[in-house]
Motif scaffolding. Sequence first.
Motif, mmCIF file in Angstrom:
data_model
loop_
_atom_site.group_PDB
_atom_site.id
_atom_site.type_symbol
_atom_site.label_atom_id
_atom_site.label_comp_id
_atom_site.label_asym_id
_atom_site.label_seq_id
_atom_site.Cartn_x
_atom_site.Cartn_y
_atom_site.Cartn_z
ATOM 1 N N MET A 1 61.138 42.577 -71.185
ATOM 2 C CA MET A 1 62.379 42.721 -71.937
ATOM 3 C C MET A 1 63.529 42.277 -71.042
ATOM 4 S SD MET A 1 63.772 46.160 -73.870
ATOM 5 C CE MET A 1 63.995 47.203 -72.433
ATOM 6 N N LYS A 2 64.324 41.335 -71.548
ATOM 7 C CA LYS A 2 65.494 40.869 -70.824
ATOM 8 C C LYS A 2 66.654 41.816 -71.086
ATOM 9 C CE LYS A 2 66.510 36.536 -71.208
ATOM 10 N NZ LYS A 2 66.718 35.171 -71.744
ATOM 11 N N VAL A 3 67.398 42.165 -70.035
ATOM 12 C CA VAL A 3 68.532 43.083 -70.161
ATOM 13 C C VAL A 3 69.714 42.592 -69.337
ATOM 14 C CG1 VAL A 3 67.021 45.079 -70.559
ATOM 15 C CG2 VAL A 3 67.784 44.577 -68.257
ATOM 16 N N THR A 4 70.906 43.081 -69.702
ATOM 17 C CA THR A 4 72.108 42.752 -68.940
ATOM 18 C C THR A 4 72.299 43.772 -67.814
ATOM 19 O OG1 THR A 4 73.524 44.120 -70.349
ATOM 20 C CG2 THR A 4 73.247 41.794 -70.986
ATOM 21 N N LYS A 5 73.171 43.444 -66.884
ATOM 22 C CA LYS A 5 73.520 44.381 -65.806
ATOM 23 C C LYS A 5 74.173 45.634 -66.395
ATOM 24 C CE LYS A 5 73.001 41.710 -61.945
ATOM 25 N NZ LYS A 5 71.806 41.963 -61.220
ATOM 26 N N TYR A 6 74.967 45.455 -67.436
ATOM 27 C CA TYR A 6 75.605 46.600 -68.094
ATOM 28 C C TYR A 6 74.538 47.568 -68.610
ATOM 29 C CZ TYR A 6 78.172 49.389 -71.465
ATOM 30 O OH TYR A 6 78.689 50.445 -72.170
ATOM 31 N N PHE A 7 73.518 47.028 -69.265
ATOM 32 C CA PHE A 7 72.444 47.873 -69.778
ATOM 33 C C PHE A 7 71.770 48.626 -68.632
ATOM 34 C CE2 PHE A 7 67.954 48.556 -70.791
ATOM 35 C CZ PHE A 7 68.080 49.331 -71.931
ATOM 36 N N GLU A 8 71.483 47.941 -67.543
ATOM 37 C CA GLU A 8 70.859 48.593 -66.387
ATOM 38 C C GLU A 8 71.728 49.733 -65.872
ATOM 39 O OE1 GLU A 8 70.177 45.377 -63.683
ATOM 40 O OE2 GLU A 8 68.292 44.807 -64.663
ATOM 41 N N ALA A 9 73.033 49.538 -65.840
ATOM 42 C CA ALA A 9 73.952 50.566 -65.354
ATOM 43 C C ALA A 9 73.986 51.777 -66.282
ATOM 44 C CB ALA A 9 75.357 49.992 -65.192
ATOM 45 N N THR A 10 73.975 51.538 -67.601
ATOM 46 C CA THR A 10 74.049 52.665 -68.527
ATOM 47 C C THR A 10 72.740 53.431 -68.624
ATOM 48 O OG1 THR A 10 73.502 51.293 -70.450
ATOM 49 C CG2 THR A 10 75.842 51.599 -69.943
ATOM 50 N N ARG A 11 71.642 52.834 -68.218
ATOM 51 C CA ARG A 11 70.339 53.509 -68.280
ATOM 52 C C ARG A 11 70.292 54.763 -67.407
ATOM 53 N NH1 ARG A 11 65.966 51.100 -71.128
ATOM 54 N NH2 ARG A 11 64.716 52.943 -70.843
ATOM 55 N N SER A 12 71.153 54.848 -66.424
ATOM 56 C CA SER A 12 71.149 56.011 -65.538
ATOM 57 C C SER A 12 71.854 57.223 -66.150
ATOM 58 C CB SER A 12 71.803 55.654 -64.200
ATOM 59 O OG SER A 12 73.145 55.278 -64.411
ATOM 60 N N ARG A 13 72.563 57.021 -67.254
ATOM 61 C CA ARG A 13 73.225 58.149 -67.914
ATOM 62 C C ARG A 13 72.171 59.071 -68.519
ATOM 63 N NH1 ARG A 13 77.741 55.808 -71.853
ATOM 64 N NH2 ARG A 13 77.296 57.872 -72.719
ATOM 65 N N PRO A 14 72.370 60.381 -68.436
ATOM 66 C CA PRO A 14 71.364 61.332 -68.949
ATOM 67 C C PRO A 14 71.026 61.138 -70.423
ATOM 68 C CG PRO A 14 73.038 62.490 -67.695
ATOM 69 C CD PRO A 14 73.494 61.070 -67.811
ATOM 70 N N ASP A 15 72.027 60.808 -71.240
ATOM 71 C CA ASP A 15 71.765 60.634 -72.675
ATOM 72 C C ASP A 15 71.044 59.322 -72.988
ATOM 73 O OD1 ASP A 15 74.101 59.217 -71.949
ATOM 74 O OD2 ASP A 15 74.766 59.172 -74.027
ATOM 75 N N ARG A 16 71.037 58.390 -72.065
ATOM 76 C CA ARG A 16 70.380 57.098 -72.289
ATOM 77 C C ARG A 16 69.043 56.992 -71.559
ATOM 78 N NH1 ARG A 16 74.723 53.330 -73.767
ATOM 79 N NH2 ARG A 16 76.169 54.705 -74.828
ATOM 80 N N ALA A 17 68.858 57.777 -70.519
ATOM 81 C CA ALA A 17 67.645 57.679 -69.702
ATOM 82 C C ALA A 17 66.386 58.013 -70.488
ATOM 83 C CB ALA A 17 67.766 58.576 -68.482
ATOM 84 N N ARG A 18 66.511 58.830 -71.520
ATOM 85 C CA ARG A 18 65.322 59.240 -72.284
ATOM 86 C C ARG A 18 64.898 58.226 -73.341
ATOM 87 N NH1 ARG A 18 67.840 63.733 -76.332
ATOM 88 N NH2 ARG A 18 69.802 62.668 -76.576
ATOM 89 N N ILE A 19 65.695 57.196 -73.566
ATOM 90 C CA ILE A 19 65.339 56.162 -74.541
ATOM 91 C C ILE A 19 64.275 55.265 -73.917
ATOM 92 C CG2 ILE A 19 66.184 54.200 -75.876
ATOM 93 C CD1 ILE A 19 68.938 55.597 -75.904
ATOM 94 N N ARG A 20 63.145 55.208 -74.553
ATOM 95 C CA ARG A 20 62.011 54.455 -74.018
ATOM 96 C C ARG A 20 62.104 52.970 -74.366
ATOM 97 N NH1 ARG A 20 58.224 59.187 -75.758
ATOM 98 N NH2 ARG A 20 58.453 60.483 -73.906
ATOM 99 N N ASP A 21 61.610 52.152 -73.447
ATOM 100 C CA ASP A 21 61.609 50.706 -73.666
ATOM 101 C C ASP A 21 60.857 50.339 -74.936
ATOM 102 O OD1 ASP A 21 63.088 50.315 -71.371
ATOM 103 O OD2 ASP A 21 61.419 49.551 -70.182
#
Length: 78
Positions: free
Chosen positions: A1-21
């Motif tokens: 899956m291709k992602v942006t740097k912004y997406f990588e940065a937001t993945r560390s947020r607690p509400d986003r970390a649980r969203i599975r690829d």
Amino acid sequence: MKVTKYFEATRSRPDRARIRDKWIERVVESPEREVVQQDGRIRRWAPVPEANNRYLRVILLPDRETVHNAFFDRRYKP
């Protein structure tokens, strides 16, 4: 899956970390709804059964494959 740097940065947020690829990939491949924004980015929504059927919104870049953002959309109405 291709992602942006912004997406990588937001993945560390607690509400986003649980969203599975796999959930993101499912929305990208089989959206219930799609809207193209004025800037060319694509919004796609689909329910995620594993998350109590909450709707996941995935934002793609205009290339239709790079994920820019993904989050559970509380305001989406099917």
